[in-house]
Design a protein around this motif. Structure first.
Motif, mmCIF file in Angstrom:
data_model
loop_
_atom_site.group_PDB
_atom_site.id
_atom_site.type_symbol
_atom_site.label_atom_id
_atom_site.label_comp_id
_atom_site.label_asym_id
_atom_site.label_seq_id
_atom_site.Cartn_x
_atom_site.Cartn_y
_atom_site.Cartn_z
ATOM 1 N N ARG A 121 0.829 -1.208 0.000
ATOM 2 C CA ARG A 121 0.000 0.000 0.000
ATOM 3 C C ARG A 121 0.862 1.256 0.000
ATOM 4 O O ARG A 121 0.548 2.233 -0.693
ATOM 5 C CB ARG A 121 -0.953 -0.034 1.194
ATOM 6 C CG ARG A 121 -2.020 -1.119 1.071
ATOM 7 C CD ARG A 121 -2.839 -1.297 2.328
ATOM 8 N NE ARG A 121 -3.803 -2.390 2.180
ATOM 9 C CZ ARG A 121 -3.483 -3.688 2.340
ATOM 10 N NH1 ARG A 121 -2.234 -4.030 2.678
ATOM 11 N NH2 ARG A 121 -4.406 -4.616 2.167
ATOM 12 N N ALA A 125 1.040 4.162 -2.951
ATOM 13 C CA ALA A 125 0.934 5.595 -2.669
ATOM 14 C C ALA A 125 2.092 6.354 -3.307
ATOM 15 O O ALA A 125 1.916 7.469 -3.818
ATOM 16 C CB ALA A 125 0.911 5.828 -1.163
ATOM 17 N N ALA A 191 -5.839 2.862 -2.853
ATOM 18 C CA ALA A 191 -4.744 3.825 -2.989
ATOM 19 C C ALA A 191 -5.211 5.137 -3.609
ATOM 20 O O ALA A 191 -4.396 6.034 -3.843
ATOM 21 C CB ALA A 191 -3.624 3.224 -3.838
#
Length: 292
Positions: A121, A125, A191
């Motif tokens: 994750r 990002a 995201a």
């Protein structure tokens, strides 16, 4: 911050470019055209290839006329990529921290890179950060449960009675995600990507038992660390099980035909107005691509 999984991955890939390129690298090259299509890579596109390996994605993007930047965490891989793609800017860098300004690229791609980061994750990002509003992100990951050909080496390890050693940790449960169409698409939506989707890719990888065994025997990737981590006697036990199990996939001429399945996930960075999304370009609801 690097996780134990990240540190293990660094050790798994150190100095492995030649052995990787001769075996697993050929396998991973199958998905490159669809990855670039999903990201809308064309002439003049400013594209970032993350986890470039020996440079197959960067080379294909360059052949389309794109302006290519590529990064890899392993110096040996970066050197090989520079040799293969002389027109690309190749740097040593690793997710989730990339040395680029916000919105630097029109498209960002990663061929199986999410399989090798400890914080998927956070990695996503960072990919979103370096991609401009309206720009596309496309990623491939291995599906789980694995296709029969992909599972072959792991079956050989289990048949030999070898367990995953503690120095080769799995991804932490809180960082993992379902390796399914819905799971991968949900990861991208989480995201903050829009027009996110995912489609399966399936194909048969044609190789030989000798070539397929060479990578693990050379210590390449996590499977290689498991095969070689307990010395030559245990490695030979695994090899014998591999030879027995490989017969299921071996044709009369000696070709090893291994069914594989991957996921192609894609999305767009919000803020692009009415630009067409990656899902529209791919035909997101038309099922998987079968190259067999």
């Amino acid at each position: 911050m690097r996780t134990p999984f990240d540190d293990s991955e660094r050790r798994a890939w150190a100095g492995s470019a030649t052995a990787y390129g001769a075996g697993f690298g050929r396998l991973c090259a199958y998905t490159v055209p669809w990855l670039l299509d999903a990201a809308g890579v064309a002439e003049g596109t400013r594209v970032l290839d993350v986890g470039t390996g020996t440079g197959s994605v960067a080379a294909a993007a360059g052949a389309r006329g794109a302006r290519v930047t590529a990064v890899d965490a392993e110096p040996d891989m970066a050197r090989r990529a520079r040799d293969l793609v002389p027109g690309a800017r190749v740097q040593i860098a690793a997710l989730p921290q990339l040395p680029f300004r916000d919105g630097r690229f029109d498209a960002t791609v990663g061929n199986f890179v999410l399989n090798h980061v400890g914080r998927p994750r956070a990695a996503l990002a960072e990919l979103r950060r370096v991609t401009r509003p309206g720009g596309r992100i496309a990623l491939t990951i291995w599906a789980a449960p694995p296709a029969p050909g992909q599972a072959l080496l792991g079956r050989a390890v289990r048949a030999a009675g070898v367990e995953r050693p503690p120095e080769v940790p799995a991804l932490a449960p809180e960082d993992d995600f379902p390796r399914t169409v819905d799971g991968a698409a949900g990861l991208l939506r989480g995201a903050g990507l829009v027009r996110a989707g995912c489609r399966p890719l399936v194909w048969d990888h044609r190789t030989t038992p000798e070539e397929w065994w060479h990578g693990p025997a050379a210590g390449v990737a996590t499977i290689g660390r498991i095969v070689t981590g307990r010395g030559p006697v245990v490695a030979e036990q695994i090899r014998r099980q591999f030879a027995l199990l490989a017969a299921e996939f071996t044709e009369p001429d000696g070709t090893l035909v291994l069914p594989h399945a991957a996921l192609l996930a894609y999305g767009e960075v919000a803020g692009g107005g009415a630009e067409n999304g990656a899902g529209a370009a791919l035909g997101a609801d038309r099922g998987g691509y079968d190259a067999r």
